[in-house]
Design a protein around this motif. Sequence first.
Motif, short mmCIF file in Angstrom:
data_model
loop_
_atom_site.label_atom_id
_atom_site.label_comp_id
_atom_site.label_asym_id
_atom_site.label_seq_id
_atom_site.Cartn_x
_atom_site.Cartn_y
_atom_site.Cartn_z
N UNK A 17 17.05 6.13 12.81
CA UNK A 17 15.96 5.63 13.31
C UNK A 17 15.62 4.44 13.01
N UNK A 18 15.41 3.47 13.88
CA UNK A 18 14.96 1.96 13.52
C UNK A 18 13.50 1.98 13.87
N UNK A 19 12.97 1.15 12.95
CA UNK A 19 11.55 0.74 12.86
C UNK A 19 11.33 -0.75 12.99
N UNK A 20 10.50 -1.08 14.22
CA UNK A 20 10.33 -2.35 14.35
C UNK A 20 9.31 -3.06 13.48
N UNK A 21 9.56 -4.02 12.86
CA UNK A 21 8.63 -4.59 11.93
C UNK A 21 8.54 -6.19 12.39
N UNK A 22 7.31 -6.39 12.41
CA UNK A 22 7.11 -8.15 12.64
C UNK A 22 7.13 -9.05 11.30
N UNK A 23 8.34 -9.77 11.19
CA UNK A 23 8.38 -10.36 9.78
C UNK A 23 7.22 -11.22 9.20
N UNK A 24 6.39 -11.58 10.40
CA UNK A 24 5.20 -12.49 10.05
C UNK A 24 4.06 -11.90 9.35
N UNK A 25 3.71 -10.54 9.70
CA UNK A 25 2.48 -10.01 8.91
C UNK A 25 2.76 -8.32 8.32
N UNK A 26 3.62 -8.36 7.49
CA UNK A 26 4.19 -7.13 7.18
C UNK A 26 3.03 -6.18 6.53
N UNK A 27 2.01 -6.87 5.87
CA UNK A 27 0.87 -6.32 5.20
C UNK A 27 -0.12 -5.58 6.12
N UNK A 28 -0.18 -6.12 7.42
CA UNK A 28 -1.01 -5.43 8.44
C UNK A 28 -0.30 -4.41 9.24
N UNK A 29 0.76 -4.01 8.99
CA UNK A 29 1.37 -2.92 9.54
C UNK A 29 1.64 -1.59 8.63
N UNK A 30 0.58 -1.20 8.27
CA UNK A 30 0.79 -0.24 7.06
C UNK A 30 1.32 1.14 7.65
N UNK A 31 1.20 1.65 8.93
CA UNK A 31 1.81 2.56 8.98
C UNK A 31 3.37 2.57 9.11
N UNK A 32 3.85 1.45 9.74
CA UNK A 32 5.19 1.04 9.99
C UNK A 32 5.76 0.72 8.39
N UNK A 33 5.15 0.01 7.63
CA UNK A 33 5.68 -0.41 6.24
C UNK A 33 5.69 0.88 5.55
N UNK A 34 4.80 1.82 5.55
CA UNK A 34 5.03 3.17 4.79
C UNK A 34 6.44 3.86 5.14
N UNK A 35 6.41 3.88 6.50
CA UNK A 35 7.57 4.72 7.12
C UNK A 35 8.79 3.92 6.53
N UNK A 36 8.98 2.71 6.68
CA UNK A 36 10.06 2.04 6.40
C UNK A 36 10.42 2.23 5.03
N UNK A 37 9.34 2.06 4.07
CA UNK A 37 9.73 2.33 2.52
C UNK A 37 9.98 3.71 2.05
N UNK A 38 9.28 4.68 3.07
CA UNK A 38 9.72 6.03 2.60
C UNK A 38 11.13 6.23 2.72
N UNK A 39 11.59 5.56 4.03
CA UNK A 39 13.07 5.86 4.22
C UNK A 39 13.95 5.21 3.29
N UNK A 40 13.34 3.81 2.72
CA UNK A 40 14.41 3.22 1.89
C UNK A 40 13.27 2.57 0.78
#
Length: 161
Positions: free
Chosen positions: A1-24
Amino acid sequence: MLISLDPREPVDQVPHMLEYLEMDPYESKWFDKFIGNQLDNLENTSEDILKRLLLIIVNRIELGDILEASKWRYLAIMVKFLSHEHKDLLNSIMDQRRSWWHTMYFDKSKFRDVEITDHAVYMATCAQQLVDLDSEDPIYKILCGDDLSEEQSSFVNDHIV
């Protein structure tokens, strides 16, 4: 599964960042910035997100380099906060780990004559928070030692539950 992250504002993307860090959880590019930002605002964080943050930190400890200081610092901050406001959540995640972490990470032999670094201080702080230590324990002696820098001493005083 790929998760799209905006490299400019990672701290504003809590749900995506949590999912990303949960996987890795050992992904280093975003970990410190994201977790550090989340820990600055724990009072306004939902219990679900607190649980996910704690599990990401714990997984990073269990899967990664034992000498990485920041993950132990983050764990100490989380344990202090959760022990006051969300003790059930803390116990649900850490109760099973306390016994084997005591032998794996908090083994007395690892703390004898250890150099006083941020890693050692943060790890010793976590050990004191999670495991009952007596005053003869080498981990306890690190926390009470004269070799602590002013910053390390302040961290210990602020985070021992």
